[in-house]
Scaffold this motif. Structure first.
Motif, PDB file in Angstrom:
ATOM      1  N   TYR A   1      -1.325  41.727  51.834  1.00  0.00           N
ATOM      2  CA  TYR A   1      -0.564  42.936  51.531  1.00  0.00           C
ATOM      3  C   TYR A   1      -1.229  43.619  50.340  1.00  0.00           C
ATOM      4  O   TYR A   1      -1.782  42.960  49.458  1.00  0.00           O
ATOM      5  CB  TYR A   1       0.884  42.579  51.180  1.00  0.00           C
ATOM      6  CG  TYR A   1       1.584  41.796  52.263  1.00  0.00           C
ATOM      7  CD1 TYR A   1       1.398  40.427  52.375  1.00  0.00           C
ATOM      8  CD2 TYR A   1       2.405  42.431  53.186  1.00  0.00           C
ATOM      9  CE1 TYR A   1       2.019  39.700  53.373  1.00  0.00           C
ATOM     10  CE2 TYR A   1       3.035  41.717  54.181  1.00  0.00           C
ATOM     11  CZ  TYR A   1       2.837  40.350  54.276  1.00  0.00           C
ATOM     12  OH  TYR A   1       3.449  39.626  55.272  1.00  0.00           O
TER      13      TYR A   1
ATOM     14  N   PHE B   1      -0.760  46.656  47.251  1.00  0.00           N
ATOM     15  CA  PHE B   1       0.254  47.330  46.448  1.00  0.00           C
ATOM     16  C   PHE B   1      -0.399  48.283  45.445  1.00  0.00           C
ATOM     17  O   PHE B   1      -1.523  48.063  45.000  1.00  0.00           O
ATOM     18  CB  PHE B   1       1.068  46.305  45.635  1.00  0.00           C
ATOM     19  CG  PHE B   1       1.760  45.256  46.454  1.00  0.00           C
ATOM     20  CD1 PHE B   1       1.083  44.110  46.837  1.00  0.00           C
ATOM     21  CD2 PHE B   1       3.079  45.404  46.821  1.00  0.00           C
ATOM     22  CE1 PHE B   1       1.714  43.130  47.586  1.00  0.00           C
ATOM     23  CE2 PHE B   1       3.722  44.432  47.568  1.00  0.00           C
ATOM     24  CZ  PHE B   1       3.037  43.298  47.953  1.00  0.00           C
TER      25      PHE B   1
ATOM     26  N   ARG C   1       3.763  49.946  49.023  1.00  0.00           N
ATOM     27  CA  ARG C   1       3.290  48.694  49.615  1.00  0.00           C
ATOM     28  C   ARG C   1       2.708  48.971  50.988  1.00  0.00           C
ATOM     29  O   ARG C   1       3.229  49.811  51.730  1.00  0.00           O
ATOM     30  CB  ARG C   1       4.461  47.728  49.754  1.00  0.00           C
ATOM     31  CG  ARG C   1       4.147  46.461  50.531  1.00  0.00           C
ATOM     32  CD  ARG C   1       5.419  45.760  51.013  1.00  0.00           C
ATOM     33  NE  ARG C   1       6.286  45.396  49.917  1.00  0.00           N
ATOM     34  CZ  ARG C   1       7.453  45.976  49.692  1.00  0.00           C
ATOM     35  NH1 ARG C   1       7.885  46.941  50.462  1.00  0.00           N
ATOM     36  NH2 ARG C   1       8.194  45.576  48.692  1.00  0.00           N
TER      37      ARG C   1
ATOM     38  N   TYR D   1      -2.158  40.856  47.638  1.00  0.00           N
ATOM     39  CA  TYR D   1      -1.406  39.604  47.761  1.00  0.00           C
ATOM     40  C   TYR D   1      -1.852  38.886  49.019  1.00  0.00           C
ATOM     41  O   TYR D   1      -1.781  39.456  50.122  1.00  0.00           O
ATOM     42  CB  TYR D   1       0.084  39.890  47.828  1.00  0.00           C
ATOM     43  CG  TYR D   1       0.935  38.643  47.932  1.00  0.00           C
ATOM     44  CD1 TYR D   1       1.359  38.159  49.176  1.00  0.00           C
ATOM     45  CD2 TYR D   1       1.306  37.938  46.796  1.00  0.00           C
ATOM     46  CE1 TYR D   1       2.130  37.019  49.267  1.00  0.00           C
ATOM     47  CE2 TYR D   1       2.083  36.791  46.881  1.00  0.00           C
ATOM     48  CZ  TYR D   1       2.496  36.332  48.123  1.00  0.00           C
ATOM     49  OH  TYR D   1       3.255  35.204  48.210  1.00  0.00           O
TER      50      TYR D   1
ATOM     51  N   LEU E   1      -1.025  37.208  43.496  1.00  0.00           N
ATOM     52  CA  LEU E   1      -1.244  38.642  43.427  1.00  0.00           C
ATOM     53  C   LEU E   1      -2.443  38.876  42.506  1.00  0.00           C
ATOM     54  O   LEU E   1      -2.415  38.450  41.351  1.00  0.00           O
ATOM     55  CB  LEU E   1       0.009  39.322  42.875  1.00  0.00           C
ATOM     56  CG  LEU E   1       0.121  40.838  42.947  1.00  0.00           C
ATOM     57  CD1 LEU E   1       0.064  41.327  44.374  1.00  0.00           C
ATOM     58  CD2 LEU E   1       1.408  41.280  42.267  1.00  0.00           C
TER      59      LEU E   1
END
Lengths: 114, 112
Positions: free
Chosen positions: A33, A35, A50, A95, A102
């Motif tokens: 992911y 961000f 996100r 992540y 992270l």
């Protein structure tokens, strides 16, 4: 190893204009992911937007949108109609679903000029 | 619902002194993290925990120890502070089933 690179240490934009912040990343994971976090002078870390790597559609949140180029491992943030309150440090972060960690880039300091 | 809180907010230490930073969360999150932020370096992971009683090293663990005796608390200890540990420290927590981390307000630590 996972890495995140932000090559623009500082940027400036006029109020009401549009600005794009760049971010590239590297990971060997398939499940990850991305961000963008905003850190104003108050120091608080605020999640801006996100993106799930398995989704092709670019995420949007009001004036904030991303350009996610998975093959190029690029994840840029576009801020439209910039406001004085957007002045902050912006961090790109990755992540990894397998690592539960992270990883942050070094940040881009954005100044919105009146 | 306070979210993630950190104690203290500011601290000045002399070289060689010890201290403990406390992070508390009231969201019943399984994962907790300690980061340090230095100018031009972004946030770097010091230690983290994926559950009560478990801890693991991050990117920059040297000079720090951690403990997670209760699910809601994550302690970061400096046994013998050094000027290189002058930094802003952030705690974060995260639900195991979700990937968003929630951050505390930070602790500014100065080691003289």
């Amino acid at each position: 190893a996972q890495t995140v690179t932000q090559s623009q240490p500082e940027m400036s934009v006029q109020e009401a204009e549009t600005v794009t912040l760049s971010c590239t990343y590297d990971t060997s994971e398939n499940n990850y992911y991305l961000f963008w976090y905003k850190q104003p002078p108050s120091r608080q870390m605020i999640l801006v937007i996100r993106q799930e790597a398995y989704k092709q559609q670019n995420a949007t949140e009001n004036r904030f949108s991303v350009n996610f180029q998975k093959a190029a491992k690029s994840f840029s943030l576009k801020i439209s109609d910039s406001q004085l309150g957007d002045t902050a440090m912006y961090f790109c972060a990755l992540y990894g679903g397998a690592t539960n960690k992270l990883i942050f880039g070094t940040g881009t300091l954005l100044a919105v000029q009146p | 619902n306070a979210g993630v809180t950190q104690t203290p907010k500011f601290r000045v230490l002399k070289t060689g002194q010890s201290m403990t930073l406390l992070c508390a969360q009231d969201m019943n999150h399984e994962y907790m993290y300690w980061y340090r932020q230095d100018p031009g370096m972004g946030l770097r992971l010091i230690h983290y925990s994926v559950g009560e009683g478990t801890t693991a090293k991050g990117e920059v663990p040297d000079g720090y120890n951690v403990s997670r005796l209760k699910k809601q608390n994550f302690l970061l200890g400096l046994e013998s502070a050094a000027p290189s540990q002058t930094s802003v420290y952030f705690c974060a927590s995260q639900s195991a089933g979700y990937n968003e981390q929630f951050f505390g307000p930070g602790t500014r630590l100065t080691v003289l």
